[in-house]
Scaffold this active site. Structure first.
Site, PDB file in Angstrom:
ATOM      1  N   CYS A 178      66.334 -13.200 -17.655  1.00 12.71           N
ATOM      2  CA  CYS A 178      66.824 -12.004 -18.449  1.00 12.71           C
ATOM      3  C   CYS A 178      68.820 -11.748 -17.303  1.00 12.71           C
ATOM      4  O   CYS A 178      69.407 -11.254 -17.990  1.00 12.71           O
ATOM      5  CB  CYS A 178      66.256 -11.099 -18.306  1.00 12.71           C
ATOM      6  SG  CYS A 178      65.246 -11.384 -19.406  1.00 12.71           S
TER       7      CYS A 178
ATOM      8  N   HIS B 170      71.041  -4.707 -18.842  1.00  8.14           N
ATOM      9  CA  HIS B 170      69.882  -5.194 -18.988  1.00  8.14           C
ATOM     10  C   HIS B 170      69.647  -4.635 -19.888  1.00  8.14           C
ATOM     11  O   HIS B 170      68.864  -2.949 -19.920  1.00  8.14           O
ATOM     12  CB  HIS B 170      69.594  -6.375 -18.228  1.00  8.14           C
ATOM     13  CG  HIS B 170      68.838  -6.922 -19.033  1.00  8.14           C
ATOM     14  ND1 HIS B 170      68.463  -7.530 -20.068  1.00  8.14           N
ATOM     15  CD2 HIS B 170      66.603  -6.745 -18.845  1.00  8.14           C
ATOM     16  CE1 HIS B 170      67.781  -8.170 -20.689  1.00  8.14           C
ATOM     17  NE2 HIS B 170      67.038  -8.127 -19.897  1.00  8.14           N
TER      18      HIS B 170
ATOM     19  N   ASN C   3      65.099  -6.123 -26.875  1.00  9.95           N
ATOM     20  CA  ASN C   3      65.627  -7.287 -24.579  1.00  9.95           C
ATOM     21  C   ASN C   3      65.978  -8.901 -25.665  1.00  9.95           C
ATOM     22  O   ASN C   3      65.100  -9.610 -25.926  1.00  9.95           O
ATOM     23  CB  ASN C   3      64.012  -7.644 -24.095  1.00  9.95           C
ATOM     24  CG  ASN C   3      64.645  -8.291 -23.224  1.00  9.95           C
ATOM     25  OD1 ASN C   3      65.195  -9.079 -23.339  1.00  9.95           O
ATOM     26  ND2 ASN C   3      63.317  -8.218 -21.892  1.00  9.95           N
TER      27      ASN C   3
HETATM   28  N1  ACO Z   1      51.326  -0.761 -29.613  1.00 11.35           N
HETATM   29  C1  ACO Z   1      50.504  -0.123 -29.598  1.00 11.35           C
HETATM   30  N2  ACO Z   1      49.676   0.139 -28.222  1.00 11.35           N
HETATM   31  C2  ACO Z   1      50.644  -1.437 -27.703  1.00 11.35           C
HETATM   32  C3  ACO Z   1      50.906  -2.178 -27.548  1.00 11.35           C
HETATM   33  C4  ACO Z   1      52.205  -2.409 -29.170  1.00 11.35           C
HETATM   34  N3  ACO Z   1      52.853  -2.645 -29.430  1.00 11.35           N
HETATM   35  N4  ACO Z   1      50.950  -3.003 -27.086  1.00 11.35           N
HETATM   36  C5  ACO Z   1      50.740  -1.903 -25.934  1.00 11.35           C
HETATM   37  N5  ACO Z   1      50.100  -1.705 -25.786  1.00 11.35           N
HETATM   38  C6  ACO Z   1      48.900  -0.530 -25.170  1.00 11.35           C
HETATM   39  C7  ACO Z   1      48.402  -1.174 -24.802  1.00 11.35           C
HETATM   40  O1  ACO Z   1      47.170  -1.831 -24.657  1.00 11.35           O
HETATM   41  C8  ACO Z   1      47.150   0.109 -23.366  1.00 11.35           C
HETATM   42  O2  ACO Z   1      46.990   0.743 -24.429  1.00 11.35           O
HETATM   43  P1  ACO Z   1      44.947   0.979 -23.537  1.00 11.35           P
HETATM   44  O3  ACO Z   1      45.536   2.644 -22.344  1.00 11.35           O
HETATM   45  O4  ACO Z   1      44.158   1.273 -24.195  1.00 11.35           O
HETATM   46  O5  ACO Z   1      44.961   0.516 -22.373  1.00 11.35           O
HETATM   47  C9  ACO Z   1      49.107   1.050 -23.765  1.00 11.35           C
HETATM   48  O6  ACO Z   1      48.958   0.520 -24.646  1.00 11.35           O
HETATM   49  C10 ACO Z   1      50.073   1.287 -22.524  1.00 11.35           C
HETATM   50  O7  ACO Z   1      50.463   0.094 -22.081  1.00 11.35           O
HETATM   51  P2  ACO Z   1      51.590  -0.217 -21.479  1.00 11.35           P
HETATM   52  O8  ACO Z   1      51.602  -1.709 -20.848  1.00 11.35           O
HETATM   53  O9  ACO Z   1      51.026   0.222 -19.707  1.00 11.35           O
HETATM   54  O10 ACO Z   1      52.702   0.556 -21.560  1.00 11.35           O
HETATM   55  P3  ACO Z   1      53.810   1.159 -20.688  1.00 11.35           P
HETATM   56  O11 ACO Z   1      54.082   2.217 -20.650  1.00 11.35           O
HETATM   57  O12 ACO Z   1      53.464   0.344 -19.300  1.00 11.35           O
HETATM   58  O13 ACO Z   1      55.084   0.166 -22.076  1.00 11.35           O
HETATM   59  C11 ACO Z   1      56.631  -2.074 -21.687  1.00 11.35           C
HETATM   60  C12 ACO Z   1      55.279  -1.245 -22.114  1.00 11.35           C
HETATM   61  C13 ACO Z   1      57.167  -1.222 -22.879  1.00 11.35           C
HETATM   62  C14 ACO Z   1      56.323  -3.569 -22.126  1.00 11.35           C
HETATM   63  C15 ACO Z   1      56.315  -1.544 -21.115  1.00 11.35           C
HETATM   64  O14 ACO Z   1      55.968  -1.574 -19.628  1.00 11.35           O
HETATM   65  C16 ACO Z   1      58.120  -2.311 -20.071  1.00 11.35           C
HETATM   66  O15 ACO Z   1      59.375  -1.916 -20.866  1.00 11.35           O
HETATM   67  N6  ACO Z   1      58.443  -3.241 -18.551  1.00 11.35           N
HETATM   68  C17 ACO Z   1      59.537  -3.747 -18.784  1.00 11.35           C
HETATM   69  C18 ACO Z   1      60.138  -4.609 -19.342  1.00 11.35           C
HETATM   70  C19 ACO Z   1      61.226  -5.868 -18.810  1.00 11.35           C
HETATM   71  O16 ACO Z   1      61.739  -5.091 -17.987  1.00 11.35           O
HETATM   72  N7  ACO Z   1      60.690  -7.220 -18.650  1.00 11.35           N
HETATM   73  C20 ACO Z   1      61.883  -7.434 -17.642  1.00 11.35           C
HETATM   74  C21 ACO Z   1      62.863  -8.519 -18.516  1.00 11.35           C
HETATM   75  S1  ACO Z   1      61.669  -9.251 -19.478  1.00 11.35           S
HETATM   76  C22 ACO Z   1      61.956 -11.094 -19.772  1.00 11.35           C
HETATM   77  O17 ACO Z   1      62.978 -11.663 -18.407  1.00 11.35           O
HETATM   78  C23 ACO Z   1      61.940 -12.292 -20.561  1.00 11.35           C
END
Ligand code: ACO
Length: 323
Positions: free
Chosen positions: A113, A250, A280
């Protein structure tokens, strides 16, 4: 002294839109969950016949037109991408040929990214050193081509698109500074575990090119490192955070963007946000957000822009620009 100035910007989104409701028919998710956790409402996705290079060419043509520069004037062409059309030739070579810029130096940069910020920084060094006078820098991705559509934790996050800038040598800045970092110790938190040298099968049964991410761990490191690169950029230029007119982050997650804006004490009206409509798009996200800011009339000549990005590797970086 010679500096790089952004002479023109351009972007291109493939026409097909995938909404959160569309995704809820493919995996167990909901519009509410995706919006609350990421800020994403919809994303653009490629269809048959569209590739990273075709998106890149469309964005580049708009940037060249905005800059009033002909393809034949380009001396350096860099594409930031983690989803190249082919293993080789580079996407930059394909784009160069499609644009009619044949003969100039052309290569890809893979910094996930952060690819556009890395590519911009490299082009800036070429211009500052007097090696070239005109450069085309593109961030282009077709991330949905390596999305695992059965993994709800990742498939809701990504989209496709391309953004481009034309840089020209100028006596006035321009790009004031760029700051690049990487830490490969985090490689397993966000990766696509297959490739030419390790092979295209993850194990005996499973073939596939797919993004794997430990979301909440990635989130925490992203907030921390973006915080430090913003401070590094301000300190390197002896600037107070109040000097920044626009934050162009980003677009991975609205909550990460809001955390960086809070760090800068910037109201969200001074932050270019596209993640709600683009998802993203990896290295395409910063140049697409810049182009949207410029074409909407928000960003004006002479204003001070802070760009930042964070991605797989981990990689992260920033650029401070007098537009
Ligand atoms: N729909 C419904 N529920 C979901 C989904 C979905 N699409 N995806 C995950 N869940 C569930 C999980 O299973 C979990 O359930 P559990 O509590 O029963 O285990 C719950 O939702 C919480 O999941 P988390 O992963 O803890 O959710 P979080 O609040 O961390 O959000 C997210 C997830 C959006 C991915 C966030 O962590 C994020 O944005 N991370 C950083 C992304 C980023 O910056 N990436 C870098 C750049 S990308 C690149 O370089 C290609």
């Amino acid at each position: 002294m010679t500096f790089s100035r952004i002479a023109g910007t351009g972007s291109y989104l493939p026409p097909k839109i995938l909404t959160n409701d569309d995704l809820s028919k493919i995996v167990d998710t909901s519009d509410e969950w995706i919006r609350e956790r990421s800020g994403i409402r919809e994303r653009h996705v490629v269809v048959a016949g569209e590739t990273t290079s075709t998106l890149a060419v469309a964005a580049a043509q708009r940037a060249l037109a905005a800059a009033g520069v002909n393809a034949s004037e380009i001396e350096l062409l860099i594409v930031g991408t983690t989803t190249p059309d082919l293993i080789f030739p580079s996407t930059a070579c394909l784009v160069q040929n499609l644009l009619g810029a044949n003969g100039c130096a052309a290569f890809d940069v893979n910094a996930a990214c952060s690819g556009f910020i890395y590519a911009l920084s490299i082009a800036d060094q070429f211009i500052r050193s007097g090696t070239v006078k005109t450069a085309l820098v593109i961030g282009a991705e077709t991330l949905t081509r390596m999305t695992d559509w059965t993994d709800r934790a990742t498939c809701v996050l990504f989209g496709d698109g391309a953004g481009a800038v034309v840089l020209k040598a100028d006596a006035e800045a321009g790009i004031l500074s760029t700051h690049l970092h990487a830490d490969g110790a985090y490689r397993h938190l966000l990766h696509n575990p297959v490739g030419v040298s390790v092979g295209f099968k993850e194990n005996e049964k499973n073939a596939g090119v797919r993004v794997m991410m430990a979301g909440s761990e990635t989130f925490k490191v992203a907030v921390k490192t973006l915080d430090s690169v913003v401070t590094e950029t301000l300190n390197a230029n002896a600037l107070d955070r109040s000097a920044i007119d626009w934050l162009i982050p980003h677009q991975a997650n609205l909550r990460i963007i809001e955390a960086t804006a809070r760090r800068l004490s910037m109201p969200m009206e001074k932050v270019i946000v596209t993640v709600d409509r683009h998802g993203n798009t990896s290295s395409a996200s910063v140049p697409m957000a810049l182009d949207e800011g410029v074409r909407s009339g928000k960003i004006k000549r002479g204003e001070l822009l802070l760009m930042e990005a964070f991605g797989g590797g981990f990689t992260w970086g920033s650029a401070l620009i007098r537009f």
